[in-house]
Scaffold this motif. Sequence first.
Motif, PDB file in Angstrom:
ATOM      1  N   ARG A 102    -101.101  19.289   0.034  1.00  0.00           N
ATOM      2  CA  ARG A 102    -102.548  19.488  -0.054  1.00  0.00           C
ATOM      3  C   ARG A 102    -103.147  19.053  -1.396  1.00  0.00           C
ATOM      4  N   THR A 103    -102.321  18.652  -2.338  1.00  0.00           N
ATOM      5  CA  THR A 103    -102.844  18.266  -3.658  1.00  0.00           C
ATOM      6  C   THR A 103    -102.594  16.775  -3.908  1.00  0.00           C
ATOM      7  N   ASP A 104    -103.452  16.193  -4.733  1.00  0.00           N
ATOM      8  CA  ASP A 104    -103.344  14.762  -5.012  1.00  0.00           C
ATOM      9  C   ASP A 104    -102.221  14.445  -5.990  1.00  0.00           C
ATOM     10  N   ASP A 105    -101.863  15.407  -6.870  1.00  0.00           N
ATOM     11  CA  ASP A 105    -100.832  15.123  -7.857  1.00  0.00           C
ATOM     12  C   ASP A 105     -99.435  15.449  -7.358  1.00  0.00           C
ATOM     13  N   PHE A 106     -99.316  15.848  -6.081  1.00  0.00           N
ATOM     14  CA  PHE A 106     -98.011  16.202  -5.531  1.00  0.00           C
ATOM     15  C   PHE A 106     -97.077  14.986  -5.593  1.00  0.00           C
ATOM     16  N   GLU A 107     -97.591  13.812  -5.216  1.00  0.00           N
ATOM     17  CA  GLU A 107     -96.753  12.615  -5.172  1.00  0.00           C
ATOM     18  C   GLU A 107     -96.244  12.247  -6.555  1.00  0.00           C
ATOM     19  N   SER A 108     -97.105  12.326  -7.585  1.00  0.00           N
ATOM     20  CA  SER A 108     -96.669  11.976  -8.937  1.00  0.00           C
ATOM     21  C   SER A 108     -95.595  12.934  -9.441  1.00  0.00           C
ATOM     22  N   ARG A 109     -95.695  14.225  -9.059  1.00  0.00           N
ATOM     23  CA  ARG A 109     -94.661  15.180  -9.489  1.00  0.00           C
ATOM     24  C   ARG A 109     -93.336  14.909  -8.794  1.00  0.00           C
ATOM     25  N   ILE A 110     -93.416  14.481  -7.541  1.00  0.00           N
ATOM     26  CA  ILE A 110     -92.173  14.131  -6.821  1.00  0.00           C
ATOM     27  C   ILE A 110     -91.552  12.879  -7.429  1.00  0.00           C
ATOM     28  N   GLN A 111     -92.417  11.901  -7.821  1.00  0.00           N
ATOM     29  CA  GLN A 111     -91.895  10.692  -8.466  1.00  0.00           C
ATOM     30  C   GLN A 111     -91.162  11.052  -9.760  1.00  0.00           C
ATOM     31  N   ASP A 112     -91.714  11.985 -10.533  1.00  0.00           N
ATOM     32  CA  ASP A 112     -91.050  12.415 -11.770  1.00  0.00           C
ATOM     33  C   ASP A 112     -89.711  13.079 -11.464  1.00  0.00           C
ATOM     34  N   ALA A 113     -89.677  13.873 -10.379  1.00  0.00           N
ATOM     35  CA  ALA A 113     -88.425  14.515  -9.989  1.00  0.00           C
ATOM     36  C   ALA A 113     -87.391  13.483  -9.560  1.00  0.00           C
TER      37      ALA A 113
END
Length: 872
Positions: free
Chosen positions: A113-124
């Motif tokens: 539901r959040t826009d920054d979810f993808e960037s946090r997964i990329q960092d992971a």
Amino acid sequence: MEKCIVCLKDDHPTTLIKLRQKGCLGIIKASQERGDCLSALEGNFVHQLCRKTYTNPNDIKKYKKEKLVLREIHTNTPKLRSKSHFDFKHHCLFCGNEATDSKKKDKNVFQVRTDDFESRIQDACDLRNDDWAAEVRGRLESVSDLHAADAVYHQACSVNFRTCKNTPVFRSPISPDAKPENKRGRPALQEDGFYKTVDFLKHHDDEQISISDLVEKMNEMCDGNAYSQMYLKKRLKQHFGDEIIITDIPGRKSVVTLRETVTCILQDYYQRPSNLNPDDEKRALIRAAAKLIKSDIRSVDTTKSIYPTPANIASVDNNLSYLPESLLLFLSNIFSEIDPSVKIASIGQAVMQASRPRALITPLQLGLGAQVHHNFASRFLVSTLNSLGFCSSYYEVQKFESSAAAVQGVDLPGDISNSFVQFVADNVDHNTRTIDGLNTFHGMGIIAGITPGTKRTQPIPRIAFSTDEIKALAKIEIKYYKPQSDRLAELSYAELKNLNTLDKTFRLDLLSVIIWPLKYPIPMWSGFMQMVQTGDYPGKSSVSFLPMIDLNASDMTCIYSTLNFVANQAKRYDITAILTFDQPLYWKASSIVENENPGSTLKSMVLRLGPFHTEMSFLGSIGNLMSNTGLKEMLELIYAPNAVTHILSGKAVARAFRGHMLVDTALYCLLIADIFNIDVSKRLEEPNSTLETTEMKEIDELYSQLSSGELSASEAGESDVLKNLEATVHRKQEILKQSRTAKLWLQYSEMVQVLRQFIKAERTGNWPLHLQSIQEMLPFLAASGHNLYTKTAYVYLMTMQSLDEDHPDVYASFINGNHVIRRSNRYWAGISSDLFIEQVLMRSVKTAGGLTRGRGMTESQRSLWLMSMPIC
């Protein structure tokens, strides 16, 4: 920092453009055709290359085809692991197993539901850097917006993934109690397929193979169980190490290049059989050297997204540095010239282009192709040189020209903040070979002269531009001129200032015509002045071609549109608009400016009367006043009768100037012979004979000191020898004026001296001397009936004499020598601005490779040729 909405990167900021409504609609339409969820809003930024690739119909078709193939592969693939039949709405983003939205049954399933979810997964993913991370990264790459795709995930899988733990046991795609033979299903197939793909890459000679091509090949090797692109890239780097180069280009596929390392090549060389004969030993050594050079060539980091700049193409040092060290060393030991730098760079780049034909665009090959095409406009010649390996292909040259034209547009090249800019406009006419004589092209050509010259430093992106886009960039807004009251007809002629400019070298003119028969052979006046004249000057100028106006140049609407275009260009660069016309256009332009309202931007323009055309009118005046005096018969001793007709009318300027100099020198030769009792015919037969008079010996010594550099031009001009000689000649002339015939020819010498003075003012950039020369022409223009130039030159002098009050900045620049333009970097090289447009634009249009020599005069051809000319 703004990012591209397609590739989500902020590199290459010079190619980022802001989207408008039309661009947004194009991207949204392409997104719908691709089945993506990419949205574009007005004001977003995008790379030009990304936008072109994303909206290209051919790329969209290819994308749909690949997507269909992958769908068929997924349909026929057994469900061995979590990646099979993956759906963001029904499968966990992390483990790939089925999941239910938390709104329905399973409370452990959450929706993104959040826009920054993808960037946090990329960092992971970057933190984990394992097989699971590569698999999740591949899923992220297949969708542009997780929130829009209604992606779901297990909470336990998300926690384990972020904390670098393994997949939860109860979510693992392979059950713990499965049989041992089942555990080796898909991983074994993938490993075998990977090594088969590696073997294919080793034996594949095409250096332009991409990661997606290798994934497709691996699918064939292991029945559709290929790695994702990210994971395959990682495995290839682990397997090959330094032997592989993967080039990532924003918005395009990653390109894989395999090269041999120095260690491998040397190992192969040292492991050769020891019992080889000398010839085989030599061949093995040559092959090893060739492999080393080719390996270095393949390791050159390059990109085809940006063309080499003109500065890099012209620089010998930059072209040498483009070569790998091994190739440079090899070629340096082959050539035996004193300075073979250019040949080494040229042949070295030809070798590199032949070694990597699809990956490189070498500067010299591109520069040669563009130069040949501009000079000759011959596809056959460019294609022949390309087949021999000397230049780029005709397609690449055309693409470079269109890209250069689009980048150039109507901008002035480089940084002009420290340069002086003046505009020149003239009519461009061409009979397009019609039977009835109609459809002849009439247009207004415009250029900008920049002193000192500047060069374009902006990179040229390698992007295909359509002819419509280039035509749109080269449009000049046509503004219809509504006739008003002619205020110029009511203009009152003010009294001109008494100009008496001090020319410290004016006595050198006398020296040059007197010494010529005594020291024969020596340079004539122009060569003599170039040899002795020195001083400070602004430097060599550069030219910027501007679009043509497809209207009759004498039409008031065409002149009005030209004035407005130049005024807008000057306002854009915060400079004073200075525009030069020949007499008919100057008078109409002055009428337009005079009739404008006080607040009009045209009121601040500085209009100049073309000095070169004024000189032509003055030459015609000399021919008119000296008709039936024997001048024509004298000139026919040198030139053909038809040429003499053009000389006396002022059309053949170069021949007219040389002919008048010869006649004037002959007159002074007779005058000096009479004053000093010199047998001229004897001097011409024996040029090294001793001079009899003391005065002539002193003049000869003065000339020797001046030509050797012992005396400067100003020092020689102020010498007592020349002052005494001038007084002697003047007294003799006053005595001769008692005869009407002698008075006529002395008046002719006076007119030639005015012409000589005008040429000197233009060559040296002497602004006061320029105005004085035109003022001294007025009586002769009026006496010969050249009334149009008489009144126009008078108005021009009235305007220019008040320039220091009306435009002090322009006046200061003119005093510093900026009213002329220099095509050569030397002091005695200034030419009139209207002569500059004749030598540069008109000559380029009508000589080999120009618009009238087979290219065509259509709007698109004119726009492409004019805007790419300064760069190419």
